[in-house]
Design a protein around this motif. Structure first.
Motif, PDB file in Angstrom:
ATOM      1  N   TYR A   1       0.825  -1.352   0.089  1.00  0.00           N
ATOM      2  CA  TYR A   1      -0.067   0.158   0.020  1.00  0.00           C
ATOM      3  C   TYR A   1       0.917   1.235  -0.055  1.00  0.00           C
ATOM      4  O   TYR A   1       1.928   1.301   0.656  1.00  0.00           O
TER       5      TYR A   1
ATOM      6  N   GLN B   1     -10.409   1.992  -2.050  1.00  0.00           N
ATOM      7  CA  GLN B   1      -9.855   0.686  -2.119  1.00  0.00           C
ATOM      8  C   GLN B   1     -10.675  -0.664  -1.619  1.00  0.00           C
ATOM      9  O   GLN B   1     -11.113  -0.298  -0.525  1.00  0.00           O
TER      10      GLN B   1
ATOM     11  N   ARG C   1     -11.826  -4.959  -1.876  1.00  0.00           N
ATOM     12  CA  ARG C   1     -11.547  -6.151  -1.901  1.00  0.00           C
ATOM     13  C   ARG C   1     -12.794  -7.162  -1.594  1.00  0.00           C
ATOM     14  O   ARG C   1     -13.285  -6.933  -0.725  1.00  0.00           O
TER      15      ARG C   1
ATOM     16  N   VAL D   1     -10.434  -3.444  -6.394  1.00  0.00           N
ATOM     17  CA  VAL D   1     -10.705  -2.136  -7.144  1.00  0.00           C
ATOM     18  C   VAL D   1      -9.765  -1.022  -6.270  1.00  0.00           C
ATOM     19  O   VAL D   1     -10.065  -1.260  -5.115  1.00  0.00           O
ATOM     20  N   ALA D   2      -9.450  -0.323  -7.030  1.00  0.00           N
ATOM     21  CA  ALA D   2      -8.745   1.026  -6.177  1.00  0.00           C
ATOM     22  C   ALA D   2      -8.756   2.245  -7.082  1.00  0.00           C
ATOM     23  O   ALA D   2      -8.685   2.004  -8.461  1.00  0.00           O
ATOM     24  N   GLY D   3      -8.469   3.321  -6.703  1.00  0.00           N
ATOM     25  CA  GLY D   3      -8.518   4.617  -7.691  1.00  0.00           C
ATOM     26  C   GLY D   3      -8.986   6.000  -6.841  1.00  0.00           C
ATOM     27  O   GLY D   3      -9.087   5.902  -5.596  1.00  0.00           O
TER      28      GLY D   3
ATOM     29  N   HIS E   1     -17.245   2.458 -12.606  1.00  0.00           N
ATOM     30  CA  HIS E   1     -15.750   2.275 -12.859  1.00  0.00           C
ATOM     31  C   HIS E   1     -15.083   3.290 -13.699  1.00  0.00           C
ATOM     32  O   HIS E   1     -13.991   3.552 -13.822  1.00  0.00           O
TER      33      HIS E   1
ATOM     34  N   GLU F   1      -7.199   6.911 -12.280  1.00  0.00           N
ATOM     35  CA  GLU F   1      -6.077   5.928 -11.977  1.00  0.00           C
ATOM     36  C   GLU F   1      -6.675   4.779 -11.401  1.00  0.00           C
ATOM     37  O   GLU F   1      -6.288   4.004 -10.405  1.00  0.00           O
ATOM     38  N   ALA F   2      -7.613   4.308 -12.204  1.00  0.00           N
ATOM     39  CA  ALA F   2      -8.392   2.911 -11.898  1.00  0.00           C
ATOM     40  C   ALA F   2      -7.500   1.916 -11.951  1.00  0.00           C
ATOM     41  O   ALA F   2      -6.749   1.458 -12.870  1.00  0.00           O
ATOM     42  N   ARG F   3      -7.608   0.974 -10.798  1.00  0.00           N
ATOM     43  CA  ARG F   3      -6.778  -0.296 -10.925  1.00  0.00           C
ATOM     44  C   ARG F   3      -7.961  -1.450 -10.491  1.00  0.00           C
ATOM     45  O   ARG F   3      -8.329  -1.437  -9.326  1.00  0.00           O
ATOM     46  N   ILE F   4      -8.193  -2.165 -11.522  1.00  0.00           N
ATOM     47  CA  ILE F   4      -9.149  -3.356 -11.575  1.00  0.00           C
ATOM     48  C   ILE F   4      -8.558  -4.633 -11.641  1.00  0.00           C
ATOM     49  O   ILE F   4      -7.920  -4.942 -12.797  1.00  0.00           O
ATOM     50  N   SER F   5      -8.861  -5.577 -10.905  1.00  0.00           N
ATOM     51  CA  SER F   5      -8.040  -6.671 -11.048  1.00  0.00           C
ATOM     52  C   SER F   5      -9.368  -8.178 -10.683  1.00  0.00           C
ATOM     53  O   SER F   5      -9.779  -7.820  -9.644  1.00  0.00           O
TER      54      SER F   5
END
Length: 253
Positions: free
Chosen positions: A50, A185, A187, A201-203, A218, A223-227
């Motif tokens: 983080y 953030q 999870r 997901v984070a951003g 979304h 700065e989206a981070r999707i996994s």
């Protein structure tokens, strides 16, 4: 070629691969007959990897005079209370609806032929004597230079991709930036039989983009981070063996 350095390299490589394989073997042996365990609920800011977000912030405009007292909350959709996430620890819902397709195809073709002929049929009548003195026997002035070249290049490329992910996940506000934007953030883990599905997901979101139902799309996350992935028995079968991964990494052909 000295074989000792090469053998030493192979031994080191085999030892590294065996250590990785041993760790993976022990981890898999420890959960034979058992489903993957759920991760405990943790503070997102205390998790490994983080990193707090730091972005350039605009200068606050000078405010002339103090704000007048009012029962109305700025940005509120209701008169008495705003249920949207706005502080660290608040929760909001992120809706993910990814349905993208890309189809690219390129073709290139090029061809070129060239021929050059040069002869010296006469040189003041001395072409034969000069050729006999300076050039090998059998020289013919009419074929002094004969050049030809040809090139042919063809290329064909095609890319076809289709992605579709549709789900909803709850995220936690981990930071409030100086300009009011929220860092979120979230999870989610779902276990079905012996397979675990993970969604991360984070951003960064704007409070104004959060709807009255405390949800955000979304596409509105900067700065989206999707996994979206998984782990378990099916995922293990789909992964190549450790030895194959090592060979894929070191073999140049």
């Amino acid at each position: 070629m000295n074989a000792k350095p090469f053998l030493r390299f192979l031994l080191v490589l085999a030892a590294a691969a065996s250590l990785g394989a041993c760790a993976g073997f022990q981890e898999r042996m420890s959960r034979i007959g058992e489903a993957p365990g759920l991760s405990p609920i943790q503070n997102p800011t205390a998790q490994a990897g983080y990193v707090p977000v730091s972005l350039p912030m605009p200068n606050d405009p000078a405010v002339a005079g103090g704000a007048s007292p009012s029962l109305w909350q700025q940005g509120s959709r209701a008169f008495f209370k705003d249920n949207r996430a706005a502080r660290v620890g608040d929760i909001l819902t992120v809706t993910i609806n990814i349905d993208e397709q890309a189809n690219l195809q390129n073709q290139t073709a090029r061809k070129r032929d060239s021929t050059e002929n040069l002869g010296l049929n006469g040189l003041l009548g001395l072409e034969t004597s000069v050729a006999g003195a300076a050039l090998p026997a059998g020289y013919s002035p009419s074929g002094a230079v004969d050049l030809s070249s040809g090139t042919n290049t063809a290329g064909d490329g095609s890319i076809k991709r289709s992605e579709a992910v549709k789900m909803t996940v709850a995220a936690v506000v981990t930071q409030v930036l100086p300009n009011g934007n929220l860092v979120i953030q979230g999870r989610q883990e779902v276990r079905v039989n012996y397979e675990m599905r993970e969604l991360l997901v984070a951003g960064i979101v704007r409070p104004a983009d959060i709807s009255a139902s405390n949800t955000i799309k979304h596409t509105q996350i900067a700065e989206a981070r999707i996994s979206y992935g998984g782990r378990g028995q099916i995922t293990d079968v789909q992964q190549p063996r450790y030895g194959q991964q090592v060979l894929d990494a070191i073999l140049p052909f």
